[in-house]
Design a protein around this motif. Structure first.
Motif, PDB file in Angstrom:
ATOM      1  N   VAL A   1      38.984  57.276  17.209  1.00 25.95           N
ATOM      2  CA  VAL A   1      38.304  57.969  18.305  1.00 25.95           C
ATOM      3  C   VAL A   1      39.182  58.079  19.726  1.00 25.95           C
ATOM      4  O   VAL A   1      38.932  59.221  20.016  1.00 25.95           O
ATOM      5  CB  VAL A   1      36.943  57.158  18.643  1.00 25.95           C
ATOM      6  CG1 VAL A   1      36.129  57.919  19.874  1.00 25.95           C
ATOM      7  CG2 VAL A   1      35.864  57.231  17.374  1.00 25.95           C
TER       8      VAL A   1
ATOM      9  N   TRP B   1      34.897  53.533  20.423  1.00 24.70           N
ATOM     10  CA  TRP B   1      33.796  54.897  20.242  1.00 24.70           C
ATOM     11  C   TRP B   1      33.319  55.217  21.682  1.00 24.70           C
ATOM     12  O   TRP B   1      33.269  56.454  21.984  1.00 24.70           O
ATOM     13  CB  TRP B   1      32.493  54.508  19.301  1.00 24.70           C
ATOM     14  CG  TRP B   1      32.585  54.626  17.982  1.00 24.70           C
ATOM     15  CD1 TRP B   1      33.524  54.467  17.142  1.00 24.70           C
ATOM     16  CD2 TRP B   1      31.374  54.205  17.256  1.00 24.70           C
ATOM     17  NE1 TRP B   1      33.024  54.436  15.713  1.00 24.70           N
ATOM     18  CE2 TRP B   1      31.617  54.161  15.829  1.00 24.70           C
ATOM     19  CE3 TRP B   1      29.875  53.781  17.498  1.00 24.70           C
ATOM     20  CZ2 TRP B   1      30.912  54.013  14.719  1.00 24.70           C
ATOM     21  CZ3 TRP B   1      28.966  53.775  16.376  1.00 24.70           C
ATOM     22  CH2 TRP B   1      29.569  53.669  15.076  1.00 24.70           C
TER      23      TRP B   1
ATOM     24  N   VAL C   1      35.791  57.846  24.455  1.00 31.91           N
ATOM     25  CA  VAL C   1      35.056  59.525  24.794  1.00 31.91           C
ATOM     26  C   VAL C   1      34.516  59.525  26.408  1.00 31.91           C
ATOM     27  O   VAL C   1      35.112  60.314  27.178  1.00 31.91           O
ATOM     28  CB  VAL C   1      33.943  59.782  23.811  1.00 31.91           C
ATOM     29  CG1 VAL C   1      33.368  61.175  24.361  1.00 31.91           C
ATOM     30  CG2 VAL C   1      34.510  59.682  22.438  1.00 31.91           C
TER      31      VAL C   1
ATOM     32  N   ALA D   1      36.346  60.457  13.488  1.00 34.42           N
ATOM     33  CA  ALA D   1      36.009  60.642  14.809  1.00 34.42           C
ATOM     34  C   ALA D   1      35.719  62.153  15.240  1.00 34.42           C
ATOM     35  O   ALA D   1      35.041  62.059  16.185  1.00 34.42           O
ATOM     36  CB  ALA D   1      37.258  60.091  15.575  1.00 34.42           C
ATOM     37  N   TYR D   2      36.033  62.831  14.647  1.00 33.61           N
ATOM     38  CA  TYR D   2      36.004  64.249  15.327  1.00 33.61           C
ATOM     39  C   TYR D   2      34.735  65.010  14.858  1.00 33.61           C
ATOM     40  O   TYR D   2      34.245  66.191  15.005  1.00 33.61           O
ATOM     41  CB  TYR D   2      37.218  65.161  15.099  1.00 33.61           C
ATOM     42  CG  TYR D   2      37.797  65.312  13.551  1.00 33.61           C
ATOM     43  CD1 TYR D   2      38.854  64.270  13.457  1.00 33.61           C
ATOM     44  CD2 TYR D   2      37.230  66.065  12.633  1.00 33.61           C
ATOM     45  CE1 TYR D   2      39.175  64.156  12.074  1.00 33.61           C
ATOM     46  CE2 TYR D   2      38.006  65.866  11.330  1.00 33.61           C
ATOM     47  CZ  TYR D   2      38.796  64.866  10.800  1.00 33.61           C
ATOM     48  OH  TYR D   2      39.164  64.705   9.762  1.00 33.61           O
TER      49      TYR D   2
ATOM     50  N   THR E   1      30.452  63.326  13.859  1.00 35.61           N
ATOM     51  CA  THR E   1      29.726  62.536  14.796  1.00 35.61           C
ATOM     52  C   THR E   1      28.943  61.544  13.871  1.00 35.61           C
ATOM     53  O   THR E   1      28.456  61.670  12.846  1.00 35.61           O
ATOM     54  CB  THR E   1      28.759  63.449  15.815  1.00 35.61           C
ATOM     55  OG1 THR E   1      28.101  62.868  16.683  1.00 35.61           O
ATOM     56  CG2 THR E   1      27.831  64.255  14.741  1.00 35.61           C
TER      57      THR E   1
ATOM     58  N   HIS F   1      30.474  59.751  19.217  1.00 38.94           N
ATOM     59  CA  HIS F   1      31.568  60.393  19.079  1.00 38.94           C
ATOM     60  C   HIS F   1      31.759  62.168  18.645  1.00 38.94           C
ATOM     61  O   HIS F   1      30.537  62.404  18.362  1.00 38.94           O
ATOM     62  CB  HIS F   1      32.850  59.489  18.413  1.00 38.94           C
ATOM     63  CG  HIS F   1      32.466  59.055  17.153  1.00 38.94           C
ATOM     64  ND1 HIS F   1      32.373  60.131  16.063  1.00 38.94           N
ATOM     65  CD2 HIS F   1      32.366  58.077  16.541  1.00 38.94           C
ATOM     66  CE1 HIS F   1      32.269  59.235  14.851  1.00 38.94           C
ATOM     67  NE2 HIS F   1      32.176  58.140  15.152  1.00 38.94           N
TER      68      HIS F   1
END
Ligand code: NAD
Length: 499
Positions: A108, A158, A162, A446-447, A449, A464
């Motif tokens: 993340v 996480w 972000v 991570a890219y 959700t 994330h």
């Protein structure tokens, strides 16, 4: 005896409330430290530190914020062994699994390194005569994250990865059961170049959580933990005007179709059911073989594998899993196994009497396997969160879709089959947030959700991925016109349209 305080405005500070919690070493069953439980006033001092840091951090350009994330990633990698041992010593998961916990969090952070791209707004040139429209994503301000014991590295990352990359300043309230890793991560963020006050860690219990939920200067709260607390956090936080996402408990089903490769399925169920002693919100806790014939064959394959699971200390490289996190949690799992027997499920493998030689006081539990579990049983309806796999037999594909779809939880689900059509129909119809097709633990990368449905998640925005960026920013849309000489003669009383 170690003492864990808080990390506020770039510094370790001792707790002043006079209240402490025990931090255990679950491998030996002894208290190894005391964690300070923050008062409202201590939480407020963290809010003030985060408020002070916010304007400067929000104004730092996204590329510079991303560089802090790049540095942080390198520092966590450099300190991986230390962090993994620290994590295992408080949680009990085996070292390789602790490394996985840290690595999933780092992924993340890698995602957050792309924040200059992720925060780009939209632009429409010439939306009207001389009019352009653009939108921008702006950070919210001070935001807070409340985390569970079972992923003390991944889940804080996480959240703060972000949030901070988006320009917010952050307060992390970790689980009081394993506070070391979040504190160490905060030190590493400072070393990576985050200014003081950008990431604060305040340890505590309900008092600290309530202070977060009611503080007028905290704009958003992200929570991961059990469902009862998630619901409380969601309702209290939103009642106080905050944006809240609250992830809760789970009961993840694995549907096994008659055409699946049973050896492969057995391996997947053993890993996903018993890894980390079943203390994962995405653990497989219910296997649903379709047809009795398949169920009989599956039980036959699973039984010897569960009986021979190697339960050992977290540092034993051959261990399948280590001790449970606390004595109370172990007892709770034992009580569920007793209840399952009383409810009439068939206990095929009984892990209750397992004793770890030389570590008799540790919180170990052998693997248990139940067959003929039915939807009316409490042990089916509730989350056990231990090394216990339940088999609920289904006769038809439709029953297999209905079981996870009608369960109160809807975090993860998996289907094992060679039939693409069945898998496709299952993925489309099942009422669960994360679906695995021949993948037992479908935790999205991570890219993408992460988030469940029903009582596994409260709030509409997931963790994330692009959803995480949406959660930690608010959008502003600017409609602009630059006058081309002269003043317009009359005011407009009618709403402007594009007619
Ligand atoms: P928990 O709910 O006991 O604790 C989570 C957090 O809430 C901790 O920080 C704790 O201090 C705080 N808390 C505990 N009691 C509270 C109270 N009465 N009032 C306010 N705050 C309180 O959860 P846990 O035992 O640490 O973690 C395990 C649970 O988390 C399981 O149910 C698991 O399924 C769930 N979980 C869910 C996800 C997900 O993404 N859905 C991920 C990991 C864990």
């Amino acid at each position: 005896m170690k003492e864990f305080g808080h990390f506020i405005s770039g510094q370790h500070v001792a707790g002043t409330s006079g209240r402490f919690g025990d931090v255990f070493n679950p491998a030996i069953g002894e208290v190894q430290g005391k964690v300070a439980l923050a008062s409202r006033a201590e939480m407020r001092s963290a809010v003030e530190a985060a408020l002070k840091a916010f304007p400067g951090w929000a104004a730092t350009n996204p590329q510079r914020r991303a560089r802090v994330m790049f540095n942080f990633k390198a520092l966590v990698e450099k300190n991986m062994d230390e962090l993994a041992h620290m994590l295992s010593s408080e949680h009990g998961k085996v070292i390789a699994d602790s490394k996985g916990d840290i690595q999933r969090g780092l992924e993340v952070i890698e995602f957050a390194c792309g924040i200059p791209h992720l925060m780009k707004g939209e632009y429409t040139e010439g939306a009207g005569p001389g009019i352009d429209i653009y939108s921008m994503r702006q950070p919210l301000g001070v935001v807070a994250g409340i985390t569970p014991f079972n992923f003390p590295a991944m889940i804080p990352m996480w959240m703060f990865g972000v949030a901070i990359a988006c320009g917010n300043t952050f307060i992390c309230k970790p689980s009081e059961k394993d506070p070391s890793v979040p504190l160490r991560l905060a030190e590493l963020m400072m070393e990576a170049g985050a200014p003081a006050g950008v990431l604060n860690v305040v340890n505590g219990d309900k008092e600290a959580v309530d202070a977060i939920l009611t503080d007028p200067d905290i704009q958003a709260v992200t929570f991961v933990g059990s469902t009862a607390i998630a619901e409380y956090v969601y309702s209290t936080g939103t009642a106080h005007g905050k944006r809240v996402q609250a992830m809760g408990g789970a009961k993840n089903h694995a549907i096994i179709m008659p055409d699946a490769d049973l050896d492969q399925v057995t391996n997947e169920l053993i890993g996903a059911g018993y890894g980390s002693a079943g203390e994962r919100c995405m653990a497989i806790s219910v296997a649903v073989p379709v047809t009795d014939k398949l169920a009989d064959a599956l039980v036959e394959k699973l039984k010897p594998r569960v009986e021979s699971l190697k339960v050992s200390t977290p540092t034993d490289p051959d261990a399948a899993y280590g001790p449970l996190v606390t004595r109370e949690h172990r007892q709770k799992v034992l009580d569920y196994i007793d209840l399952g027997v009383k409810e009439g499920a068939d206990l095929v493998v009984d892990g209750r009497s397992f004793k770890m030689q030389g570590y008799e006081n540790g919180f170990y539990l052998g693997g248990s396997l139940f067959d003929r579990v039915t939807p009316e049983m409490r042990t089916y309806k509730e989350e056990i969160f231990g090394p216990v796999l339940q088999i609920a037999r289904a006769q038809e594909f439709e029953d297999a879709i209905a079981l996870p779809s009608t369960h109160q939880y809807g975090n993860g689900v998996a289907i094992f089959t060679r039939d693409g059509d069945a898998a496709r129909e299952f993925a489309a119809k099942v009422k669960v947030g994360m679906v695995g097709v021949n993948i037992p633990i479908p935790v999205p990368l991570a890219y993408h959700t992460f988030g469940g449905w029903k009582r596994s998640a409260f709030g509409d925005v997931n963790q994330h991925g692009p959803e995480g960026v949406r959660f930690f920013t608010r959008i502003k849309t600017v409609t602009q016109r630059w006058p081309k000489g002269g003043v317009r003669e009359h005011p407009d009383f009618v709403i402007p349209t594009m007619k």
